[in-house]
Design a protein around this motif. Structure first.
Motif, PDB file in Angstrom:
ATOM      1  N   PHE A  11       0.766  -1.305  -0.235  1.00  0.00           N
ATOM      2  CA  PHE A  11      -0.030   0.002  -0.060  1.00  0.00           C
ATOM      3  C   PHE A  11       0.786   1.361   0.126  1.00  0.00           C
ATOM      4  O   PHE A  11       0.654   2.153  -0.841  1.00  0.00           O
ATOM      5  CB  PHE A  11      -1.076   0.097   1.225  1.00  0.00           C
ATOM      6  CG  PHE A  11      -1.796  -1.321   1.161  1.00  0.00           C
ATOM      7  CD1 PHE A  11      -2.808  -1.518   0.316  1.00  0.00           C
ATOM      8  CD2 PHE A  11      -1.710  -2.120   2.403  1.00  0.00           C
ATOM      9  CE1 PHE A  11      -3.748  -2.571   0.566  1.00  0.00           C
ATOM     10  CE2 PHE A  11      -2.570  -3.278   2.665  1.00  0.00           C
ATOM     11  CZ  PHE A  11      -3.554  -3.557   1.428  1.00  0.00           C
ATOM     12  N   VAL A  12       1.834   1.212   0.659  1.00  0.00           N
ATOM     13  CA  VAL A  12       2.631   2.434   1.194  1.00  0.00           C
ATOM     14  C   VAL A  12       4.095   2.015   1.407  1.00  0.00           C
ATOM     15  O   VAL A  12       4.346   0.908   1.520  1.00  0.00           O
ATOM     16  CB  VAL A  12       2.080   3.345   2.248  1.00  0.00           C
ATOM     17  CG1 VAL A  12       1.062   3.934   2.054  1.00  0.00           C
ATOM     18  CG2 VAL A  12       2.279   2.609   3.405  1.00  0.00           C
ATOM     19  N   GLN A  13       5.113   2.901   1.265  1.00  0.00           N
ATOM     20  CA  GLN A  13       6.504   2.606   1.578  1.00  0.00           C
ATOM     21  C   GLN A  13       6.580   3.013   3.187  1.00  0.00           C
ATOM     22  O   GLN A  13       6.399   4.120   3.367  1.00  0.00           O
ATOM     23  CB  GLN A  13       7.263   3.543   0.663  1.00  0.00           C
ATOM     24  CG  GLN A  13       8.896   3.077   0.752  1.00  0.00           C
ATOM     25  CD  GLN A  13       9.080   2.104  -0.425  1.00  0.00           C
ATOM     26  OE1 GLN A  13       8.399   2.149  -1.426  1.00  0.00           O
ATOM     27  NE2 GLN A  13       9.441   0.882  -0.294  1.00  0.00           N
ATOM     28  N   CYS A  14       6.687   1.748   3.759  1.00  0.00           N
ATOM     29  CA  CYS A  14       6.631   1.967   5.276  1.00  0.00           C
ATOM     30  C   CYS A  14       8.203   2.454   5.667  1.00  0.00           C
ATOM     31  O   CYS A  14       9.159   1.684   5.597  1.00  0.00           O
ATOM     32  CB  CYS A  14       6.291   0.894   6.011  1.00  0.00           C
ATOM     33  SG  CYS A  14       6.016   1.062   8.032  1.00  0.00           S
ATOM     34  N   GLU A  15       8.148   3.379   6.788  1.00  0.00           N
ATOM     35  CA  GLU A  15       9.669   3.611   7.448  1.00  0.00           C
ATOM     36  C   GLU A  15       9.318   3.790   8.971  1.00  0.00           C
ATOM     37  O   GLU A  15      10.020   4.473   9.661  1.00  0.00           O
ATOM     38  CB  GLU A  15      10.065   5.234   6.961  1.00  0.00           C
ATOM     39  CG  GLU A  15      10.216   5.195   5.492  1.00  0.00           C
ATOM     40  CD  GLU A  15      10.636   6.526   5.021  1.00  0.00           C
ATOM     41  OE1 GLU A  15      10.503   7.602   5.669  1.00  0.00           O
ATOM     42  OE2 GLU A  15      10.857   6.622   3.655  1.00  0.00           O
ATOM     43  N   GLY A  16       8.439   3.063   9.414  1.00  0.00           N
ATOM     44  CA  GLY A  16       8.039   3.013  10.753  1.00  0.00           C
ATOM     45  C   GLY A  16       9.220   2.682  11.801  1.00  0.00           C
ATOM     46  O   GLY A  16       9.456   3.158  12.731  1.00  0.00           O
ATOM     47  N   ALA A  17      10.068   1.571  11.312  1.00  0.00           N
ATOM     48  CA  ALA A  17      11.073   1.054  12.404  1.00  0.00           C
ATOM     49  C   ALA A  17      12.062   1.958  12.217  1.00  0.00           C
ATOM     50  O   ALA A  17      12.761   2.311  13.322  1.00  0.00           O
ATOM     51  CB  ALA A  17      11.647  -0.422  11.643  1.00  0.00           C
ATOM     52  N   GLN A  18      12.420   2.693  11.097  1.00  0.00           N
ATOM     53  CA  GLN A  18      13.349   3.720  10.921  1.00  0.00           C
ATOM     54  C   GLN A  18      12.933   5.094  12.076  1.00  0.00           C
ATOM     55  O   GLN A  18      13.710   5.592  12.711  1.00  0.00           O
ATOM     56  CB  GLN A  18      13.574   4.154   9.615  1.00  0.00           C
ATOM     57  CG  GLN A  18      14.889   5.051   9.396  1.00  0.00           C
ATOM     58  CD  GLN A  18      16.050   4.527   9.992  1.00  0.00           C
ATOM     59  OE1 GLN A  18      16.348   3.358  10.094  1.00  0.00           O
ATOM     60  NE2 GLN A  18      16.632   5.253  11.056  1.00  0.00           N
ATOM     61  N   LYS A  19      11.657   5.207  11.905  1.00  0.00           N
ATOM     62  CA  LYS A  19      11.316   6.529  12.847  1.00  0.00           C
ATOM     63  C   LYS A  19      11.334   5.990  14.207  1.00  0.00           C
ATOM     64  O   LYS A  19      11.846   7.072  14.985  1.00  0.00           O
ATOM     65  CB  LYS A  19       9.798   6.586  12.569  1.00  0.00           C
ATOM     66  CG  LYS A  19       9.427   7.628  11.631  1.00  0.00           C
ATOM     67  CD  LYS A  19       7.843   7.832  11.497  1.00  0.00           C
ATOM     68  CE  LYS A  19       7.505   9.236  11.470  1.00  0.00           C
ATOM     69  NZ  LYS A  19       6.253   9.250  10.978  1.00  0.00           N
ATOM     70  N   LEU A  20      11.189   4.971  14.658  1.00  0.00           N
ATOM     71  CA  LEU A  20      11.266   4.569  16.003  1.00  0.00           C
ATOM     72  C   LEU A  20      12.774   4.691  16.185  1.00  0.00           C
ATOM     73  O   LEU A  20      13.309   5.259  17.467  1.00  0.00           O
ATOM     74  CB  LEU A  20      10.833   3.129  16.175  1.00  0.00           C
ATOM     75  CG  LEU A  20       9.434   2.770  16.115  1.00  0.00           C
ATOM     76  CD1 LEU A  20       9.110   1.270  16.507  1.00  0.00           C
ATOM     77  CD2 LEU A  20       8.367   3.797  16.870  1.00  0.00           C
ATOM     78  N   VAL A  21      13.719   4.039  15.481  1.00  0.00           N
ATOM     79  CA  VAL A  21      15.104   4.129  15.792  1.00  0.00           C
ATOM     80  C   VAL A  21      15.511   5.460  16.053  1.00  0.00           C
ATOM     81  O   VAL A  21      16.267   5.929  17.021  1.00  0.00           O
ATOM     82  CB  VAL A  21      15.740   3.363  14.725  1.00  0.00           C
ATOM     83  CG1 VAL A  21      17.460   3.402  14.939  1.00  0.00           C
ATOM     84  CG2 VAL A  21      15.586   1.767  14.909  1.00  0.00           C
ATOM     85  N   SER A  22      15.048   6.472  15.173  1.00  0.00           N
ATOM     86  CA  SER A  22      15.713   7.794  15.049  1.00  0.00           C
ATOM     87  C   SER A  22      15.014   8.350  16.288  1.00  0.00           C
ATOM     88  O   SER A  22      15.738   9.357  16.672  1.00  0.00           O
ATOM     89  CB  SER A  22      15.021   8.529  13.936  1.00  0.00           C
ATOM     90  OG  SER A  22      15.526   8.058  12.546  1.00  0.00           O
ATOM     91  N   ALA A  23      14.003   7.888  16.934  1.00  0.00           N
ATOM     92  CA  ALA A  23      13.418   8.611  18.094  1.00  0.00           C
ATOM     93  C   ALA A  23      14.095   7.827  19.380  1.00  0.00           C
ATOM     94  O   ALA A  23      13.853   8.137  20.606  1.00  0.00           O
ATOM     95  CB  ALA A  23      11.935   8.309  18.355  1.00  0.00           C
TER      96      ALA A  23
END
Ligand SMILES: Nc1nc(O)c(N)c(N[C@@H]2O[C@H](COP(=O)(O)O)[C@@H](O)[C@H]2O)n1
Length: 166
Positions: free
Chosen positions: A132-144
């Motif tokens: 559906f979309v290009q997910c960047e969820g894991a990267q977002k969590l790591v960056s936080a």
């Protein structure tokens, strides 16, 4: 018990949650479990699955909402002196699929909700495929500053449960 076994047990529980989802061709079926490690033994804080709460709701957001709506007397068993927010800030999240970073509906993504709750670690069953979309969820969590652990062993099952109805 190995590191993997100790954590796969909770991911398996999240998978049982994912199986409760009503399948839909336009979204995934995801399950989530929040675990507190404030006491000697890990304790399940809450569970959630996609579309469990009314509306177009997601697994991780539902687990957070359900924990936040627990009465204080129930929350005491995790830590008698801590608030809901403090307990959430020490939580481990087990989710069968990578938390979403963008929602087609425009609603707030689960990665943002987990970051706002300051959860400690996020254990993931499988990365979100780009159906559906290009997910960047894991990267977002790591960056936080949230620890992300990709658990091995339930990737195939997590994905086939997620794609039910597609
Ligand atoms: N991590 C995660 N948990 C869920 O419960 C989900 N349903 C998804 N799916 C992701 O969200 C997108 C759908 O967004 P809308 O519900 O339409 O706003 C879908 O594209 C997946 O990225 N992910």
């Amino acid at each position: 018990m190995t590191f993997e076994d100790q954590h796969l047990k909770y991911l398996q529980l999240a998978l049982e949650e994912a199986k409760k989802c009503t399948p839909t061709p336009t979204a995934f079926c995801v399950g989530c479990v929040l675990v507190s490690r404030l006491s000697a033994e890990p304790l399940v804080m809450s569970t959630g699955y996609s579309r469990e709460l009314p509306g177009n709701t997601h697994a991780e957001a539902n687990a957070l909402s359900k924990f936040r709506s627990l009465p204080q007397e129930e929350v005491c068993r995790f830590d008698p002196a801590a608030s809901h927010a403090e307990i959430l800030a020490s939580a481990d999240v087990y989710t069968t699929m990578e938390p979403c970073s963008i929602r087609t509906s425009g609603l707030s993504p689960c990665a943002d909700a987990l970051i706002d709750a300051h959860v400690k670690r996020c254990f993931i069953g499988v990365g979100e495929p780009d159906d559906f979309v290009q997910c960047e969820g894991a990267q977002k969590l790591v960056s936080a500053g949230i620890d992300v652990v990709w658990l091995k062993g339930l990737e195939e099952e997590s994905l086939s449960v997620a794609r039910r109805g597609h």
